[in-house]
Write a protein that holds these residues in place. Structure first.
Motif, short mmCIF file in Angstrom:
data_model
loop_
_atom_site.label_atom_id
_atom_site.label_comp_id
_atom_site.label_asym_id
_atom_site.label_seq_id
_atom_site.Cartn_x
_atom_site.Cartn_y
_atom_site.Cartn_z
N THR A 145 0.83 -1.21 0.00
CA THR A 145 0.00 0.00 0.00
C THR A 145 0.86 1.26 0.00
O THR A 145 0.62 2.19 -0.76
CB THR A 145 -0.94 0.01 1.22
OG1 THR A 145 -1.73 -1.19 1.19
CG2 THR A 145 -1.86 1.20 1.21
N ILE A 146 1.87 1.29 0.85
CA ILE A 146 2.78 2.45 0.88
C ILE A 146 3.58 2.51 -0.41
O ILE A 146 3.77 3.59 -0.99
CB ILE A 146 3.72 2.37 2.11
CG1 ILE A 146 2.92 2.36 3.42
CG2 ILE A 146 4.72 3.52 2.09
CD1 ILE A 146 2.11 3.60 3.69
N SER A 147 4.02 1.37 -0.90
CA SER A 147 4.78 1.33 -2.16
C SER A 147 3.95 1.84 -3.33
O SER A 147 4.48 2.38 -4.30
CB SER A 147 5.25 -0.10 -2.45
OG SER A 147 6.14 -0.55 -1.44
N ALA A 148 2.62 1.67 -3.24
CA ALA A 148 1.72 2.12 -4.32
C ALA A 148 1.51 3.62 -4.32
O ALA A 148 0.94 4.17 -5.26
CB ALA A 148 0.38 1.41 -4.20
N GLY A 149 1.95 4.31 -3.24
CA GLY A 149 1.84 5.77 -3.22
C GLY A 149 1.18 6.38 -2.01
O GLY A 149 1.08 7.60 -1.91
N ALA A 150 0.72 5.55 -1.06
CA ALA A 150 0.12 6.11 0.16
C ALA A 150 1.22 6.67 1.05
O ALA A 150 2.33 6.13 1.11
CB ALA A 150 -0.65 5.03 0.91
N ASP A 151 0.91 7.77 1.73
CA ASP A 151 1.87 8.36 2.67
C ASP A 151 1.77 7.73 4.05
O ASP A 151 2.72 7.77 4.82
CB ASP A 151 1.60 9.87 2.79
CG ASP A 151 1.86 10.60 1.49
OD1 ASP A 151 3.03 10.83 1.17
OD2 ASP A 151 0.89 10.92 0.79
N GLY A 152 0.60 7.17 4.33
CA GLY A 152 0.40 6.56 5.64
C GLY A 152 -0.64 5.47 5.58
O GLY A 152 -1.39 5.35 4.60
N ALA A 153 -0.69 4.66 6.65
CA ALA A 153 -1.65 3.57 6.74
C ALA A 153 -2.46 3.73 8.02
O ALA A 153 -1.89 3.83 9.11
CB ALA A 153 -0.94 2.23 6.74
N ALA A 154 -3.79 3.77 7.88
CA ALA A 154 -4.68 3.86 9.04
C ALA A 154 -4.98 2.44 9.53
O ALA A 154 -5.48 1.61 8.77
CB ALA A 154 -5.97 4.57 8.67
#
Length: 223
Positions: free
Chosen positions: A186-195
């Motif tokens: 998910t982060i590798s796909a472009g998200a800055d953070g994970a909730a």
């Protein structure tokens, strides 16, 4: 917000823990889990007290104040979910709202000087959130989730590529079904953070779970 501020906020949103007392066995368990998660390295905590068995009134203020003070001691951002009055009462760092949680223009006006996060399920909603002055966008649900019964269909990690290609520069926090197993992609796909909710609240060791999640996120950010 300038790019340097975007980058700073992006880092602070990396491991974004969301919880309320109803996600835990009791208010005391909530306090213990929040403390352990903070010690484990969460970078933002969102107090979300909604749904069955949620505490209200003075008890809710008490829980929020406890979480805020714990966050303040460790320089963790403290965000309140969809409760403007509670945000003001405890002087939280910011507020997070959904698309249907009130008039977004009014909410932005009422949260001047605070961080405002707005949830988005589509590119159109994300553009609208940016136009209305959001400081970051909660994007999702990325994966199927059982934490929020009324959640929409999962959009998958491809949405981050779509949002960035469309010129959205705000920090993006992935929401919905995030776990140790799928956070890296998910982060590798472009998200800055994970909730994260259940991957921490249901863990036998919330501190260790938080450490592992943060390590995974930072590794993905380094590429």
């Amino acid at each position: 917000m300038q790019n340097s501020t975007h980058n700073e906020l992006s880092q602070k949103l990396s491991l974004y823990f969301v919880a309320g007392t109803m996600n835990c066995e009791s208010p005391d368990a909530f306090k213990k889990i929040v403390a352990e998660a903070i010690n484990g390295g969460i970078t933002t905590f969102q107090y979300r007290e909604k749904g069955e068995n949620a505490v209200t009134g003075q008890k809710q203020v008490e829980m929020a104040m406890y979480a805020k003070e714990m966050c303040k001691a460790k320089d963790v951002l403290f965000i309140v979910n969809d409760d403007l009055e509670l945000m003001k009462a405890v002087d939280a760092d910011g507020l997070h709202v959904g698309q249907s949680d009130g008039n977004l223009d009014t909410i932005r006006e009422e949260t001047k000087g605070k961080i405002l996060g707005i949830s988005a399920h589509t590119l159109a909603e994300a553009k609208d959130a940016e136009a209305r002055g959001a400081d970051y966008i909660g994007v999702g649900p990325i994966f199927a989730t059982s934490t929020k019964p009324d959640a929409e269909e999962p959009v998958g990690t491809g949405i981050f590529h779509e949002l960035r290609n469309s010129g959205i520069s705000l920090p993006l926090v992935a929401i919905g079904g995030l776990s140790v197993e799928n956070t890296f992609e998910t982060i590798s796909a472009g998200a800055d953070g994970a909730a994260i909710i259940s991957a921490i609240t249901l863990s036998e060791d919330p501190k260790q779970a938080s450490q592992k999640l943060l390590s995974t996120i930072l590794q993905a950010k380094r590429g």
